[in-house]
Each structure stands twice: as C-alpha cells, then as structure tokens.
Design an enzyme around this catalytic site. Structure first.
Site, PDB file in Angstrom:
ATOM      1  N   LYS A   1     -33.187  33.883 -51.827  1.00  0.00           N
ATOM      2  CA  LYS A   1     -33.572  35.262 -52.154  1.00  0.00           C
ATOM      3  C   LYS A   1     -34.915  35.626 -51.522  1.00  0.00           C
ATOM      4  O   LYS A   1     -35.068  36.702 -50.933  1.00  0.00           O
ATOM      5  CB  LYS A   1     -33.647  35.444 -53.671  1.00  0.00           C
TER       6      LYS A   1
ATOM      7  N   ALA B   1     -36.734  34.312 -57.471  1.00  0.00           N
ATOM      8  CA  ALA B   1     -36.482  33.510 -58.668  1.00  0.00           C
ATOM      9  C   ALA B   1     -34.997  33.515 -59.011  1.00  0.00           C
ATOM     10  O   ALA B   1     -34.270  34.455 -58.677  1.00  0.00           O
ATOM     11  CB  ALA B   1     -37.290  34.049 -59.846  1.00  0.00           C
ATOM     12  N   ASP B   2     -34.578  32.461 -59.689  1.00  0.00           N
ATOM     13  CA  ASP B   2     -33.213  32.377 -60.183  1.00  0.00           C
ATOM     14  C   ASP B   2     -33.229  31.522 -61.444  1.00  0.00           C
ATOM     15  O   ASP B   2     -33.987  30.550 -61.534  1.00  0.00           O
ATOM     16  CB  ASP B   2     -32.279  31.746 -59.142  1.00  0.00           C
ATOM     17  N   THR B   3     -32.399  31.895 -62.423  1.00  0.00           N
ATOM     18  CA  THR B   3     -32.365  31.202 -63.706  1.00  0.00           C
ATOM     19  C   THR B   3     -30.931  30.807 -64.043  1.00  0.00           C
ATOM     20  O   THR B   3     -30.012  31.602 -63.842  1.00  0.00           O
ATOM     21  CB  THR B   3     -32.917  32.107 -64.827  1.00  0.00           C
TER      22      THR B   3
ATOM     23  N   GLY C   1     -35.927  28.591 -61.099  1.00  0.00           N
ATOM     24  CA  GLY C   1     -36.513  28.195 -59.827  1.00  0.00           C
ATOM     25  C   GLY C   1     -37.295  29.368 -59.272  1.00  0.00           C
ATOM     26  O   GLY C   1     -36.874  30.523 -59.413  1.00  0.00           O
TER      27      GLY C   1
END
Length: 187
Positions: free
Chosen positions: A50, A67-69, A104
C-alpha cells in the site's frame, strides 16, 4: 515534510490525527498479493504494498504511511467478512476465546533525494467474553462488523464483548500510534 496516509480507514485517520501532525490521505489502489503465511508478516507485506503504491505517485520530500490489520485465531487469519454469514462464523469462533490482532505499518519516504523504508508490526492479545447466539446475531445485524477485520470493532459496539487486552489498544483499532511515533522519530 509532506506526510501522507495511504488508507481510506476513518479509524486510521482519527488515530494518526492524535499525533498532532498535519497529513493528507491518498488511498492506495494496489491489488493486494499475499505470499507470507504468519499474520505478522502478512500485515507487513500488505502495508508495504500500500505504501509503495502511493509513494510511487509522489515527488519531493514525503513520508507515506501504509498500514494493514488482521485478526488471527490459532494462526488462522480472519479478515473482513464478505457477508453476514461469514461475520456470524467469525464471531462464533472468537467468543469466549483469546485471539491476536496484528497491524503492519510501513514508513516509506524521501528526504533531500534520499529514499528510506521501514516496516514493522505490532501484535495485541484480545480476549472475548462468551457470547450468546442472540448477542452475536444482534451484533451482526448492527452492521458494525461488516468492514472490520475479525468482524468486530473494539472502539464501537463490539467493546461490550472484550474481556481484556494485552498490548496496545490503538493497534486493535488499526494503528499502533505510540510505536509509529517512535519509529517516525528514529527516521
């Protein structure tokens, strides 16, 4: 330096705002590809994709935050539910159990012509109280679970089901802002 959040998440926007920084939002349009298996590595990989996607469109001094969750139960990743049935299944698995939430974050940028990149992840343990079928059904019907990893929002109606957490609350919401701030300072 121009700061860009590569996310359409209103929760991430709100959390980043808590740092008191001026920033703008440019949403990544990358087609996400997962090659990793462990939840921590998966979110790092996706946050990098991203952030890189947005960074490649920008010039000059800039810092892009991607970010990624994900939610992980017994090393099985629970993403955003595709429909109400999947949300019901996820919540049935989570109720009465402990799971982990991984976010992340990638910081990629350019300063004075020099490029830099830092990727990390945070993990937080969350334990749910036991839930009745009626509670799960009610919660899914509220529609809150539909756009959230693991089919719940700790900052909303889902808070009533959280017995305890171990780690960063903001990480569960979607951005570990204290760690993010420390990593930004180190750059």
């Amino acid at each position: 330096m121009r700061i860009v959040l590569a996310s359409a998440s209103p929760r991430r926007k709100e959390l980043l705002g808590l740092l008191g920084l001026e920033f703008e939002i440019i949403v990544s349009d990358v087609e996400e590809k997962v090659t990793e298996r462990s939840p921590g590595r998966v979110v790092e990989e996706l946050s990098l994709q991203k952030a890189e996607n947005v960074f490649q469109r920008l010039e000059g001094d800039v810092l892009v935050i991607g970010a990624d969750t994900v939610v992980s139960l017994d090393d099985c990743i629970l993403g955003k539910p595709k429909n109400e049935e999947e949300a019901l299944e996820m919540l049935e698995k989570l109720q009465g159990n402990e799971h982990k939430v991984f976010t992340g974050v990638t910081l990629i940028g350019r300063k004075d012509g020099e490029e830099f990149c830092k990727t990390f992840s945070e993990g937080t343990v969350v334990k749910f109280y036991p839930m009745t079928e009626e509670e799960i059904q009610w919660y899914v019907e509220s529609q809150e679970p539909m756009d959230k990893a693991g089919a719940y929002g700790i900052q909303g109606l889902g808070a009533r089901f959280v017995e305890c957490i171990q780690g960063d609350y903001n990480n569960v919401v979607g951005l570990p802002i204290a760690r993010l701030y420390q990593e930004m300072k180190s750059l």
